[in-house]
Write a protein that holds these residues in place. Structure first.
Motif, PDB file in Angstrom:
ATOM      1  N   LEU A 158       0.839  -1.199   0.000  1.00 64.11           N
ATOM      2  CA  LEU A 158       0.000   0.000   0.000  1.00 64.11           C
ATOM      3  C   LEU A 158       0.874   1.249   0.000  1.00 64.11           C
ATOM      4  O   LEU A 158       0.600   2.210  -0.738  1.00 64.11           O
ATOM      5  CB  LEU A 158      -0.920  -0.012   1.223  1.00 64.11           C
ATOM      6  CG  LEU A 158      -1.753   1.263   1.452  1.00 64.11           C
ATOM      7  CD1 LEU A 158      -2.668   1.540   0.262  1.00 64.11           C
ATOM      8  CD2 LEU A 158      -2.577   1.130   2.738  1.00 64.11           C
ATOM      9  N   PHE A 159       1.919   1.247   0.814  1.00 68.59           N
ATOM     10  CA  PHE A 159       2.810   2.405   0.867  1.00 68.59           C
ATOM     11  C   PHE A 159       3.452   2.662  -0.495  1.00 68.59           C
ATOM     12  O   PHE A 159       3.516   3.801  -0.972  1.00 68.59           O
ATOM     13  CB  PHE A 159       3.865   2.184   1.939  1.00 68.59           C
ATOM     14  CG  PHE A 159       4.806   3.341   2.133  1.00 68.59           C
ATOM     15  CD1 PHE A 159       4.331   4.643   2.171  1.00 68.59           C
ATOM     16  CD2 PHE A 159       6.159   3.142   2.269  1.00 68.59           C
ATOM     17  CE1 PHE A 159       5.186   5.728   2.343  1.00 68.59           C
ATOM     18  CE2 PHE A 159       7.033   4.209   2.450  1.00 68.59           C
ATOM     19  CZ  PHE A 159       6.537   5.509   2.482  1.00 68.59           C
ATOM     20  N   LEU A 185       5.388   3.965  -7.431  1.00 70.32           N
ATOM     21  CA  LEU A 185       6.699   3.506  -7.889  1.00 70.32           C
ATOM     22  C   LEU A 185       6.590   2.074  -8.401  1.00 70.32           C
ATOM     23  O   LEU A 185       6.010   1.217  -7.733  1.00 70.32           O
ATOM     24  CB  LEU A 185       7.712   3.560  -6.748  1.00 70.32           C
ATOM     25  CG  LEU A 185       8.131   4.954  -6.283  1.00 70.32           C
ATOM     26  CD1 LEU A 185       9.065   4.839  -5.094  1.00 70.32           C
ATOM     27  CD2 LEU A 185       8.804   5.726  -7.414  1.00 70.32           C
ATOM     28  N   PRO A 186       7.159   1.799  -9.578  1.00 67.78           N
ATOM     29  CA  PRO A 186       7.046   0.455 -10.169  1.00 67.78           C
ATOM     30  C   PRO A 186       8.120  -0.509  -9.686  1.00 67.78           C
ATOM     31  O   PRO A 186       8.451  -1.468 -10.375  1.00 67.78           O
ATOM     32  CB  PRO A 186       7.198   0.750 -11.666  1.00 67.78           C
ATOM     33  CG  PRO A 186       8.111   1.921 -11.714  1.00 67.78           C
ATOM     34  CD  PRO A 186       7.783   2.758 -10.492  1.00 67.78           C
ATOM     35  N   ILE A 187       8.696  -0.260  -8.525  1.00 64.67           N
ATOM     36  CA  ILE A 187       9.723  -1.148  -7.983  1.00 64.67           C
ATOM     37  C   ILE A 187       9.385  -1.484  -6.537  1.00 64.67           C
ATOM     38  O   ILE A 187       8.659  -0.744  -5.871  1.00 64.67           O
ATOM     39  CB  ILE A 187      11.126  -0.512  -8.039  1.00 64.67           C
ATOM     40  CG1 ILE A 187      11.154   0.783  -7.219  1.00 64.67           C
ATOM     41  CG2 ILE A 187      11.568  -0.281  -9.466  1.00 64.67           C
ATOM     42  CD1 ILE A 187      12.545   1.296  -6.928  1.00 64.67           C
ATOM     43  N   ASN A 188       9.940  -2.586  -6.075  1.00 66.55           N
ATOM     44  CA  ASN A 188       9.791  -2.974  -4.678  1.00 66.55           C
ATOM     45  C   ASN A 188      11.181  -3.230  -4.103  1.00 66.55           C
ATOM     46  O   ASN A 188      11.835  -4.214  -4.467  1.00 66.55           O
ATOM     47  CB  ASN A 188       8.934  -4.232  -4.567  1.00 66.55           C
ATOM     48  CG  ASN A 188       8.645  -4.601  -3.121  1.00 66.55           C
ATOM     49  OD1 ASN A 188       9.275  -4.090  -2.193  1.00 66.55           O
ATOM     50  ND2 ASN A 188       7.687  -5.479  -2.916  1.00 66.55           N
ATOM     51  N   PRO A 189      11.669  -2.334  -3.234  1.00 63.62           N
ATOM     52  CA  PRO A 189      13.015  -2.515  -2.674  1.00 63.62           C
ATOM     53  C   PRO A 189      13.221  -3.866  -2.009  1.00 63.62           C
ATOM     54  O   PRO A 189      14.347  -4.393  -2.008  1.00 63.62           O
ATOM     55  CB  PRO A 189      13.118  -1.375  -1.652  1.00 63.62           C
ATOM     56  CG  PRO A 189      12.190  -0.328  -2.178  1.00 63.62           C
ATOM     57  CD  PRO A 189      11.036  -1.092  -2.765  1.00 63.62           C
ATOM     58  N   ASP A 230      18.514   3.916 -14.167  1.00 62.47           N
ATOM     59  CA  ASP A 230      18.720   3.756 -15.606  1.00 62.47           C
ATOM     60  C   ASP A 230      17.614   2.917 -16.254  1.00 62.47           C
ATOM     61  O   ASP A 230      17.576   2.801 -17.484  1.00 62.47           O
ATOM     62  CB  ASP A 230      20.075   3.097 -15.881  1.00 62.47           C
ATOM     63  CG  ASP A 230      21.232   4.067 -15.683  1.00 62.47           C
ATOM     64  OD1 ASP A 230      21.020   5.283 -15.816  1.00 62.47           O
ATOM     65  OD2 ASP A 230      22.347   3.599 -15.370  1.00 62.47           O
ATOM     66  N   SER A 231      16.729   2.343 -15.444  1.00 63.51           N
ATOM     67  CA  SER A 231      15.620   1.537 -15.950  1.00 63.51           C
ATOM     68  C   SER A 231      14.389   2.419 -16.165  1.00 63.51           C
ATOM     69  O   SER A 231      14.400   3.609 -15.823  1.00 63.51           O
ATOM     70  CB  SER A 231      15.290   0.432 -14.938  1.00 63.51           C
ATOM     71  OG  SER A 231      14.590   0.983 -13.820  1.00 63.51           O
ATOM     72  N   PRO A 232      13.309   1.881 -16.728  1.00 58.63           N
ATOM     73  CA  PRO A 232      12.079   2.666 -16.884  1.00 58.63           C
ATOM     74  C   PRO A 232      11.554   3.232 -15.567  1.00 58.63           C
ATOM     75  O   PRO A 232      10.846   4.252 -15.571  1.00 58.63           O
ATOM     76  CB  PRO A 232      11.103   1.651 -17.477  1.00 58.63           C
ATOM     77  CG  PRO A 232      11.975   0.705 -18.244  1.00 58.63           C
ATOM     78  CD  PRO A 232      13.213   0.575 -17.412  1.00 58.63           C
ATOM     79  N   ALA A 233      11.893   2.609 -14.445  1.00 59.16           N
ATOM     80  CA  ALA A 233      11.448   3.109 -13.145  1.00 59.16           C
ATOM     81  C   ALA A 233      12.063   4.463 -12.820  1.00 59.16           C
ATOM     82  O   ALA A 233      11.549   5.206 -11.972  1.00 59.16           O
ATOM     83  CB  ALA A 233      11.788   2.109 -12.043  1.00 59.16           C
TER      84      ALA A 233
END
Length: 205
Positions: A60-61, A67-71, A99-102
């Motif tokens: 949820l956060f 953001l399209p990433i998950n650390p 450097d990625s689409p994110a």
């Protein structure tokens, strides 16, 4: 027609209402103090609906930041080799993400944080709870009395790198190969992680 009252059931605007309530909670109370139950109450929905739309509190956060990433999925590989060389690997990870689409989503969030305290609070919570806390826990340095200072210094170095390479586009940094940057900046991050910071103790009252 009698107006319905009480909690919302699932509907096209339910997801938006949850996200609005979540942004308010995370920015106002911080990640740790915000709860799924409290966010659900603010949105006027059952907590089960929050889990239905977003899953966990972490998910949820991340959705509030778009953001399209998950650390949680990226950090383990960067710290798997242990504390030795972790600084270089963390820089390499940060560069690979940007450097990625994110990177476009990250740049938008960073620009927003520069002009909005609300966005700045969310970004700080993200860096502390989703990135730095995970890194330090997996490297086993959370009990260090200087861990908060170390984390802040790591964040300052990485944020400065991102600003100059991706937003301000300083050359030759903007076009440098990521491996060159990781080799140059990594030792500084490593020092913040492991070396004695030699910070004077606060003066007694």
């Amino acid at each position: 027609m009698r107006r319905r009252t009480g909690r919302r059931s699932g509907s096209p605007d339910t997801r938006g209402a949850i996200l609005t309530a979540a942004r308010t909670a995370f920015a106002g109370r911080g990640y740790d103090r915000a709860s799924i139950r409290g966010i659900a109450a603010e949105a006027g929905v059952d907590p089960a609906l929050v889990h239905h739309y977003f899953g966990t509190k972490d998910q949820l956060f991340l959705a509030t930041l778009d953001l399209p990433i998950n650390p949680a999925e990226l950090i383990p590989a960067a710290v798997a080799g242990g504390i030795d060389g972790a600084g270089r690997r963390l820089v390499a990870l940060a560069l690979s993400v940007w450097d990625s689409p994110a990177g476009a989503a990250g740049a938008a969030l960073l620009r927003s944080a520069m002009s909005s305290e609300w966005s700045a609070r969310l970004l700080r919570e993200f860096l502390v709870t989703q990135v730095l806390r995970r890194v330090f826990a997996q490297l086993g340095i959370t009990d260090d009395p200087q861990s908060e200072l170390r984390a802040a210094l790591v964040a300052s170095q990485l944020a400065g790198l991102v600003m100059t390479r991706y937003l301000l586009r300083f050359e030759p940094l903007a076009s440098a190969d990521p491996s060159v940057i990781a080799a140059a900046v990594g030792p500084t991050i490593q020092r913040y992680l492991t070396d004695d910071l030699d910070v004077p103790a606060p003066a007694a009252d």
